[in-house]
Design a protein around this motif. Sequence first.
Motif, PDB file in Angstrom:
ATOM      1  N   THR A  15     -38.942 -64.595  23.203  1.00 51.68           N
ATOM      2  CA  THR A  15     -39.513 -65.833  23.324  1.00 51.68           C
ATOM      3  C   THR A  15     -38.909 -66.500  24.636  1.00 51.68           C
ATOM      4  OG1 THR A  15     -39.100 -66.264  20.846  1.00 51.68           O
ATOM      5  CG2 THR A  15     -39.127 -68.170  22.101  1.00 51.68           C
ATOM      6  N   ALA A  49     -41.298 -64.957  27.299  1.00 51.46           N
ATOM      7  CA  ALA A  49     -42.457 -65.629  27.222  1.00 51.46           C
ATOM      8  C   ALA A  49     -42.340 -67.296  27.870  1.00 51.46           C
ATOM      9  CB  ALA A  49     -43.178 -65.937  25.773  1.00 51.46           C
ATOM     10  N   ILE A  77     -42.598 -66.821  31.527  1.00 46.72           N
ATOM     11  CA  ILE A  77     -43.899 -66.630  32.086  1.00 46.72           C
ATOM     12  C   ILE A  77     -44.880 -67.991  32.203  1.00 46.72           C
ATOM     13  CG2 ILE A  77     -46.316 -65.318  31.560  1.00 46.72           C
ATOM     14  CD1 ILE A  77     -44.079 -63.403  32.403  1.00 46.72           C
ATOM     15  N   GLY A  78     -44.573 -68.607  30.966  1.00 47.62           N
ATOM     16  CA  GLY A  78     -45.292 -69.805  30.743  1.00 47.62           C
ATOM     17  C   GLY A  78     -44.887 -70.815  31.793  1.00 47.62           C
ATOM     18  N   ILE A 138     -47.264 -72.487  34.884  1.00 46.05           N
ATOM     19  CA  ILE A 138     -47.479 -73.833  35.190  1.00 46.05           C
ATOM     20  C   ILE A 138     -46.955 -74.498  36.684  1.00 46.05           C
ATOM     21  CG2 ILE A 138     -46.385 -76.145  34.449  1.00 46.05           C
ATOM     22  CD1 ILE A 138     -46.191 -75.042  31.521  1.00 46.05           C
ATOM     23  N   LEU A 158     -35.123 -71.193  17.232  1.00 44.03           N
ATOM     24  CA  LEU A 158     -36.305 -70.498  17.927  1.00 44.03           C
ATOM     25  C   LEU A 158     -37.439 -71.758  18.173  1.00 44.03           C
ATOM     26  CD1 LEU A 158     -37.085 -67.714  18.568  1.00 44.03           C
ATOM     27  CD2 LEU A 158     -38.066 -67.359  16.425  1.00 44.03           C
ATOM     28  N   PRO A 159     -37.448 -72.667  17.124  1.00 39.86           N
ATOM     29  CA  PRO A 159     -38.280 -73.637  17.362  1.00 39.86           C
ATOM     30  C   PRO A 159     -37.838 -74.692  18.505  1.00 39.86           C
ATOM     31  CG  PRO A 159     -38.131 -73.628  15.184  1.00 39.86           C
ATOM     32  CD  PRO A 159     -37.084 -72.558  15.683  1.00 39.86           C
ATOM     33  N   ALA A 187     -38.901 -73.503  21.606  1.00 40.03           N
ATOM     34  CA  ALA A 187     -40.513 -73.798  21.641  1.00 40.03           C
ATOM     35  C   ALA A 187     -40.570 -75.325  22.097  1.00 40.03           C
ATOM     36  CB  ALA A 187     -40.999 -73.671  20.467  1.00 40.03           C
ATOM     37  N   ILE A 244     -39.831 -75.655  25.867  1.00 39.10           N
ATOM     38  CA  ILE A 244     -41.068 -75.247  26.775  1.00 39.10           C
ATOM     39  C   ILE A 244     -41.989 -76.177  26.783  1.00 39.10           C
ATOM     40  CG2 ILE A 244     -42.802 -73.274  27.031  1.00 39.10           C
ATOM     41  CD1 ILE A 244     -40.627 -71.447  25.823  1.00 39.10           C
ATOM     42  N   LEU A 245     -42.314 -76.565  25.576  1.00 39.60           N
ATOM     43  CA  LEU A 245     -43.422 -77.933  25.385  1.00 39.60           C
ATOM     44  C   LEU A 245     -42.983 -79.066  26.204  1.00 39.60           C
ATOM     45  CD1 LEU A 245     -44.131 -77.287  21.756  1.00 39.60           C
ATOM     46  CD2 LEU A 245     -45.821 -76.834  23.622  1.00 39.60           C
ATOM     47  N   GLY A 279     -44.200 -78.924  29.194  1.00 37.25           N
ATOM     48  CA  GLY A 279     -45.465 -79.640  29.449  1.00 37.25           C
ATOM     49  C   GLY A 279     -45.480 -80.931  29.618  1.00 37.25           C
ATOM     50  N   MET A 280     -44.639 -81.578  28.749  1.00 36.49           N
ATOM     51  CA  MET A 280     -44.708 -82.966  28.971  1.00 36.49           C
ATOM     52  C   MET A 280     -44.258 -83.766  30.197  1.00 36.49           C
ATOM     53  SD  MET A 280     -44.816 -84.029  25.360  1.00 36.49           S
ATOM     54  CE  MET A 280     -44.261 -85.623  25.558  1.00 36.49           C
ATOM     55  N   VAL A 297     -44.424 -82.018  33.204  1.00 33.07           N
ATOM     56  CA  VAL A 297     -45.618 -81.833  33.731  1.00 33.07           C
ATOM     57  C   VAL A 297     -46.733 -83.032  33.937  1.00 33.07           C
ATOM     58  CG1 VAL A 297     -47.612 -80.244  34.248  1.00 33.07           C
ATOM     59  CG2 VAL A 297     -45.392 -79.312  34.002  1.00 33.07           C
ATOM     60  N   PHE A 304     -35.807 -78.352  16.256  1.00 32.00           N
ATOM     61  CA  PHE A 304     -36.726 -78.733  16.953  1.00 32.00           C
ATOM     62  C   PHE A 304     -36.977 -80.250  17.444  1.00 32.00           C
ATOM     63  CE2 PHE A 304     -41.396 -80.088  17.191  1.00 32.00           C
ATOM     64  CZ  PHE A 304     -41.743 -79.357  18.260  1.00 32.00           C
ATOM     65  N   TYR A 325     -48.971 -84.769  20.629  1.00 28.66           N
ATOM     66  CA  TYR A 325     -49.704 -85.014  21.803  1.00 28.66           C
ATOM     67  C   TYR A 325     -51.106 -85.573  21.873  1.00 28.66           C
ATOM     68  CZ  TYR A 325     -47.277 -81.354  24.716  1.00 28.66           C
ATOM     69  OH  TYR A 325     -46.442 -80.727  25.672  1.00 28.66           O
ATOM     70  N   VAL A 346     -50.267 -77.088  29.079  1.00 36.06           N
ATOM     71  CA  VAL A 346     -49.642 -76.914  27.612  1.00 36.06           C
ATOM     72  C   VAL A 346     -50.100 -75.358  27.275  1.00 36.06           C
ATOM     73  CG1 VAL A 346     -48.761 -77.803  25.587  1.00 36.06           C
ATOM     74  CG2 VAL A 346     -49.257 -79.224  27.561  1.00 36.06           C
ATOM     75  N   PHE A 353     -50.730 -72.871  28.858  1.00 37.34           N
ATOM     76  CA  PHE A 353     -50.212 -72.064  29.633  1.00 37.34           C
ATOM     77  C   PHE A 353     -48.882 -71.631  28.920  1.00 37.34           C
ATOM     78  CE2 PHE A 353     -51.813 -73.170  34.029  1.00 37.34           C
ATOM     79  CZ  PHE A 353     -53.039 -72.313  33.832  1.00 37.34           C
ATOM     80  N   ALA A 354     -48.319 -72.695  28.626  1.00 39.28           N
ATOM     81  CA  ALA A 354     -46.925 -72.602  27.642  1.00 39.28           C
ATOM     82  C   ALA A 354     -47.120 -71.945  26.373  1.00 39.28           C
ATOM     83  CB  ALA A 354     -46.065 -73.861  27.607  1.00 39.28           C
ATOM     84  N   ALA A 413     -48.471 -68.268  26.432  1.00 33.17           N
ATOM     85  CA  ALA A 413     -47.373 -67.351  26.714  1.00 33.17           C
ATOM     86  C   ALA A 413     -46.736 -66.861  25.498  1.00 33.17           C
ATOM     87  CB  ALA A 413     -46.364 -67.732  27.793  1.00 33.17           C
ATOM     88  N   ILE A 414     -46.207 -68.086  24.821  1.00 28.52           N
ATOM     89  CA  ILE A 414     -45.458 -67.921  23.376  1.00 28.52           C
ATOM     90  C   ILE A 414     -46.201 -67.278  22.387  1.00 28.52           C
ATOM     91  CG2 ILE A 414     -44.113 -68.918  21.658  1.00 28.52           C
ATOM     92  CD1 ILE A 414     -43.642 -71.499  23.298  1.00 28.52           C
ATOM     93  N   LEU A 451     -46.486 -63.578  23.705  1.00 26.39           N
ATOM     94  CA  LEU A 451     -45.323 -62.711  24.258  1.00 26.39           C
ATOM     95  C   LEU A 451     -44.143 -63.042  23.365  1.00 26.39           C
ATOM     96  CD1 LEU A 451     -45.745 -63.278  28.172  1.00 26.39           C
ATOM     97  CD2 LEU A 451     -46.436 -61.132  26.807  1.00 26.39           C
ATOM     98  N   GLY A 452     -44.097 -64.165  22.733  1.00 24.67           N
ATOM     99  CA  GLY A 452     -43.017 -64.645  22.080  1.00 24.67           C
ATOM    100  C   GLY A 452     -42.554 -63.797  20.804  1.00 24.67           C
ATOM    101  N   GLY A 453     -41.565 -64.350  20.304  1.00 22.72           N
ATOM    102  CA  GLY A 453     -40.995 -63.613  18.879  1.00 22.72           C
ATOM    103  C   GLY A 453     -42.237 -63.759  17.871  1.00 22.72           C
ATOM    104  N   ILE A 469     -42.489 -67.035  15.903  1.00 17.64           N
ATOM    105  CA  ILE A 469     -42.745 -68.217  16.492  1.00 17.64           C
ATOM    106  C   ILE A 469     -44.274 -68.189  16.711  1.00 17.64           C
ATOM    107  CG2 ILE A 469     -42.544 -67.622  18.736  1.00 17.64           C
ATOM    108  CD1 ILE A 469     -40.622 -70.136  18.819  1.00 17.64           C
TER     109      ILE A 469
END
Lengths: 437, 311
Positions: free
Chosen positions: A264, A267, A270-271, A275, A314-315, A318, A321-322, A325-326, A328, A388, B196, B246, B248-249, B252-253, B256-258, B261
Motif C-alpha cells: 500500500t 502504491a 506511485i500515486g 499526481i 490500512l484504510p 488510503a 493518499i485520498l 487528492g483533496m 490537489v 479512516f 467527493y 484522484v 491516479f491515487a 495506484a492503490i 499495486l495496493g494490498g 484494500i
Amino acid sequence: MVKKWRIVAFFLIVILLGGLMSQTAMGIAKNINLGLDLQGGFEILYEIEPADSEQDEVTEEMLNATVSALDQRVNALGVSEPYISIEGEDRIRVQLAGVEDQQTAREMLSTEADLTFRDTDDNLLLSGDSLEEGGASLEFDAQSNEPVVAITLEDSEEFGEASQHVIEEFSPPDDRLVIWLDFDEDEHSYEEEVMEEDPEFLSAPGFPRGPLYTSNVQIEGGFSVEEAEFLAEVLNAGSLPVDMEEIYSNAVGASLGEQAMESTIYAGFIGVALILGYMMVYYRFMGIIAAITLAAYIYIVLAIFQWMQGVLTLPGIAALILGVGMAVDANIITYERIKEELKYGRSVMSAFKAGSRKSLSTILDANITTILAAGVLFYYGDSAVQGFAVMLIVSIITSFLTAVYGSRLLLGFWVKSRVFNKKPRVFGVKESEIREL
Amino acid sequence: MNFNFERKNINFVKHRKLFFTIPAAIALIGIILLSTLGLNLGIDFESGSRVEVMSEETLTADEVYDEFASIGYEPDDITMAGDDNEMAHARFIGVLDQGEIAEIQEHFTEEYGAEPSVGTVSPQVGQELAMNALISVMIASVGIIIYVSIRFEFLYGLAAILALLHDAFFIITVFSLTQLEVNIPFIAAVLTIVGYSINDTIVTFDRIRENMKNAEVIETFDDLAKIVNTSLLQTLARSINTVLTVVFAAGAIFLLGGEGIRTFAFALLIGLVAGTYSSLFLASQVWLVWKGKQLERRKQKEALAETEGEA
C-alpha cells in the motif's frame, strides 16, 4: 522593478522546510502506531454477562472492573500499545497489535481466572475466594527445580478439611484434590480429562502423608516459566466479575500485515508521483508550488497523526493518499481561477489576488461538506472505519491550510516580486488566449 | 498543456433528456440486479469466519482445501489472491471458536511458515454493522442538505443529494453485478465517494450561484440554461483535473495496493466515474429543470397579480 528579496525569501523557506522534513520525517514515521492490520495482532469484541447468575444486568461498575482486570493481564503480556475500550452497554473491545504469540495472549485474556479445588467427582471443595489477595507468585520446586505457582490461602483450616475429605471419601487412585482453572460443569469432568494426554485441569495432587493443614499451596502443572508467571499474575489480578463471550474477532498474521503495508505504501508513492508529475505538466510553475505544498501536507499530516497518538490502519493510509487528492483539488480550483482571470486580461498580480479570493469560498464549502461526512463516519463507524475518518478529517484540515495558505504564500513571493509580470505563459496561459479588454 | 473548453461551443444542457435517461436506466437495472442477484455480503455483515493464509509458494484452491481437510475442517468457499496466488481466503459459515482458531493457526504456521489471519463475526454484530452504515449515510445526507440549504438554497441541496444517491447506488449496482465482496472498507469507500460527489457538485453550484448574481436578466428558461452551460464549461477543466488526480491515487492503490484494500480502491474508482457523470450531467441539469419550473410559476403569479390589478 524586480524585488529580489522576495525570491530569496521563497528559497529560504523551501530550504528550511526541506531541511526540517528530511531530518525529522524518519523519526516521525517510526513513532506512528500501526494498526493490527499493518503489523499483525488481534482484536476481539467480547459480550459481557454477569458471572453471578442472580444478577441479570451488566452494571457500569462491572464493566470498569473488567477493563482494569484485562488491562492488568495485558500488562503481564508485555504488549506495548494495548487498546481496551467499552462499547455500548455490555461490550468490551480489546486490540493487541504486534503480539507474537497470539494463542497464549487469547487464552490469557479470556480466562476467568476462576481457580477451584475439587474432588474427583467434581464436587467443589474450595473456591478462588479463599485465596489471599496478591498471594500468588512464581516459584521453583525445591526438588525438581520445575516452575510452580505458589498460592497463599486465607485459612489453613479450609485446605486441611479439603484434603481430609478426599482421603476419607475416596480410595486410591481417586483420592486426589483436583485443581482447575475455569471449570465448566457442562464441559469438564475429572473422569474424562484424566484419560487425556494433556488434561484440562492444572494438577491433581494426592496426599500420601495425610491431610495437610497449611495455607501455602504449590500448584505443579508442568508449566513453562512464562506460563507459571502468567498464572500467578492472573490470580493476583483477580478473577473477572463477569463471563465473556467472543462475538467478533479478527487476527492478522504479522507477515500478512507487513505485506499489506508495504504494497500500500508503494502504491501510495506511485500515486503521489503521478499526481505531482501531472500537476507540473499542466500548471507549469504553479504545479511546482503545488508539489512543494503537497510534500509539506504529507509531512504535517503524519506529524499531527503521531502527536494525536492515532493508530494508522490500512484504510487510514488510503485516506492519507485520498487527502492528497483533496489538497490537489484546492490547488486546482485556485489555479484554474487564476488562469481564468489572466485570460480575462488581468495583470498577473491582480489575477493572483482575484483568483485566490474567489476560489476560497468554493474550497471552504467543498471541504466542510466532506468533513461533515467524515464526522458521521467517525461517530458511527467501527474501529477500522474510525481510523479512516480521523485520518480524513486531519487530512482535510491540513490540506486546507497547506493548499490554500501555503500555496498562496509561496506563489505570492514570486508574483509580488514582479518577475512574472507580463509572462502569463509561466502559468500555462498563452498570449493568444487572453481576451482584449 | 491546456483544456480550452470555454471557447468550444459544447452544449451540455441541450441533451439533458438523454443524460437523465441513462441514470434512470441504470437505476432500473440496479433494482433488478439487487432483487435477483443481491449483494455478496462479506462476513462483516453476515456471520461466519474468514481465514486468510499465505505461503511462500504458489497455491491452488484444492491444495488449501486439502490442508483444511487434513485437520478436519471444511471451508465453504476458497478464493485465491496475491500476484502468484500465494494467498488464499477461506470462508466458513459458522463462527470458529478460540480452540479451533488456535488449531488452524498452528497448522498453517507450521505448513506455510506464516501465521494466517482469522476473523469471526457473530450474526448479531454483523447486522448491527450494516445498520450503522446505513444510518450513517442517512445522517450524512441530511446534514449535507441542511448545510447546502443554508449556504445556497434548498433546490441546490436537493439536486446535490440526488447526485449523491445516484453515485452511491451506482457503486452498489456494480458490486451486485460483479458479485465482489461487500465489507467494511466498501462502506468507507461509498462514504468517501459521497464526500467527493458533494464536493464536485458544490464547486459547480458555486459557479452557477456566482454567475446568477452577475447576470443582468434571468427571465426565461433559456437565460437559465445559458448560465448553467457557461458555469459547467468554466469548471470543466477543474472537474477533469481533480478527477484525474484522484484516479491516479485510487488507480495506484487498486493496481499495486494490498489485497485487503483492493476492493476499496475499486469501489472508489467506480464511484469517481459516477461522481463525475452526476456532477456534469445530472445535478446541474436537474437543478435547471426545477429552477425553470419555479421561474415559470413565479411569472404566472405575477401575470395573475397584474391582471387582477388591472381589473
